[in-house]
Design a protein around this motif. Structure first.
Motif, PDB file in Angstrom:
ATOM      1  N   ASN A 129      30.469 -25.407   4.693  1.00 27.75           N
ATOM      2  CA  ASN A 129      31.668 -26.041   3.740  1.00 27.75           C
ATOM      3  C   ASN A 129      31.547 -25.125   2.475  1.00 27.75           C
ATOM      4  O   ASN A 129      31.341 -25.822   1.191  1.00 27.75           O
ATOM      5  CB  ASN A 129      31.564 -27.189   3.531  1.00 27.75           C
TER       6      ASN A 129
ATOM      7  N   GLU B 186      36.151 -18.861   2.666  1.00 26.95           N
ATOM      8  CA  GLU B 186      35.491 -20.169   3.180  1.00 26.95           C
ATOM      9  C   GLU B 186      34.870 -19.971   4.594  1.00 26.95           C
ATOM     10  O   GLU B 186      35.416 -19.342   5.303  1.00 26.95           O
ATOM     11  CB  GLU B 186      36.806 -21.355   3.138  1.00 26.95           C
TER      12      GLU B 186
ATOM     13  N   ARG C 168      32.053 -21.395  -0.220  1.00 26.41           N
ATOM     14  CA  ARG C 168      32.934 -20.137  -0.166  1.00 26.41           C
ATOM     15  C   ARG C 168      31.916 -19.067  -0.369  1.00 26.41           C
ATOM     16  O   ARG C 168      31.111 -19.266  -1.230  1.00 26.41           O
ATOM     17  CB  ARG C 168      33.806 -20.396  -1.628  1.00 26.41           C
TER      18      ARG C 168
ATOM     19  N   GLY D 180      31.985 -26.926  -1.132  1.00 27.68           N
ATOM     20  CA  GLY D 180      33.010 -25.951  -1.467  1.00 27.68           C
ATOM     21  C   GLY D 180      32.323 -25.018  -2.490  1.00 27.68           C
ATOM     22  O   GLY D 180      33.291 -24.298  -3.253  1.00 27.68           O
TER      23      GLY D 180
END
Length: 203
Positions: A7, A21, A9, A54
């Motif tokens: 999860n 991602e 980037r 993220g």
């Protein structure tokens, strides 16, 4: 140890590859996989899984010019010119510093480096032996560079450190070098040059 970062980037810094991602796998302290998760090889048993929520995962920054233990002198006489600052404020204080001081203050500096994503340093300071110990104990990659100058240490000490510190720790190496042209005599610089040629080593 197998660690999965997911999860996230990913920014690989590879030319032409944009942020994407995906996830990163680490096995025995080496990156084993970087991708979007669709082309994975057989999945290992994870010792640890990290949800990056993220955030960006990228190679660490390298600070190539540090005097880590000097963190203790931060904001000391910042308005002085260089020579007054060095000769009147810094050099007298450094004369009283011990190897243990440098060890503890280097560890403090490493904590600061890590908060800003610095994962490797080039350090030039008073007691490379204890700085090497601090970096090893904290898991910080470090290239130690001799700060040889007219005040010391002796040329033979630099050579001895070169031979003893290289290979002592996996993450630490030692390079021969000088502090600056304004703190070294021409004769000393020529002697360093001879030593560099003797070992075919970088300066």
């Amino acid at each position: 140890m197998n660690i999965r970062f997911y999860n996230t980037r990913v920014l690989t810094m590879v030319d032409g590859q944009d942020l994407f991602e995906g996830e990163v796998w680490v096995s025995d302290n080496k990156i084993a996989y970087v991708g979007d998760g669709t082309d994975t090889p057989s999945t290992p048993i994870w010792d640890r899984e990290v949800d990056c929520e993220g955030n960006v995962l990228m190679p660490g920054f390298k600070n190539a010019h540090t005097h880590s233990a000097m963190t203790v002198f931060r904001s000391l006489c910042d308005d002085y010119n260089l020579q007054d600052w060095l000769n009147n404020e810094i050099f007298p204080r450094e004369a009283n510093m011990t190897g243990e001081d440098c060890y503890e203050l280097t560890k403090l500096a490493i904590l600061e480096y890590l908060t800003s994503g610095v994962t490797a340093i080039g350090d030039m300071y008073l007691t490379p032996e204890t700085i090497a110990d601090a970096c090893n104990d904290m898991g910080m990659r470090c290239v130690l560079v001799s700060g040889l100058n007219k005040f010391g240490p002796a040329l033979c000490v630099m050579e001895d450190r070169f031979n003893k510190l290289n290979g002592k720790y996996d993450l630490v190496s030692y390079k021969m070098g000088v502090h600056a042209e304004y703190t070294c005599s021409r004769e000393l610089l020529e002697e360093v040059s001879d030593l560099i040629h003797k070992y075919q080593a970088p300066l």
